[in-house]
Scaffold this motif. Structure first.
Motif: not given
Length: 98
Positions: A18, A22, A38, A77, A82
């Motif tokens: 995650l 990002e 994700r 998200y 994250a």
């Protein structure tokens, strides 16, 4: 590898996927949709829970719950990033050293 060690590795992997998704979104978009990564992370978050269960029947209701969980995580998200998503998955506040 013992189940407990595998669960901890999966937990760490979820956070790593995650956070890296990002931080590296632009670079990743050339090769893979970050939403796919994700989704992989959300699946890894669910896996340790499933490892403790007996044989599971993957009927439509069960799959609908997993899909809803993935959508909820992706909504978190999109709104907060994250770290908030990792906190949601783990059920506690987390901090990340960059």
């Amino acid at each position: 590898m013992k189940r407990k060690a595998l669960k901890e590795l999966m937990r760490q992997a979820v956070g790593n996927v995650l956070i890296n998704t990002e931080l590296n979104a632009e670079a990743l978009e050339r090769d893979v949709d970050p939403a796919v990564l994700r989704g992989v992370a959300y699946g890894m978050a669910v896996a340790p829970i499933l490892m403790d269960e007996e044989s599971i029947e993957f009927d439509r209701d069960f799959l609908a719950v997993i899909i809803a969980y993935g959508k909820e995580c992706d909504d978190v998200y999109a709104e907060n990033g994250a770290i908030a998503t990792i906190s949601k998955i783990y059920g506690c506040e987390v901090s990340v050293d960059e």
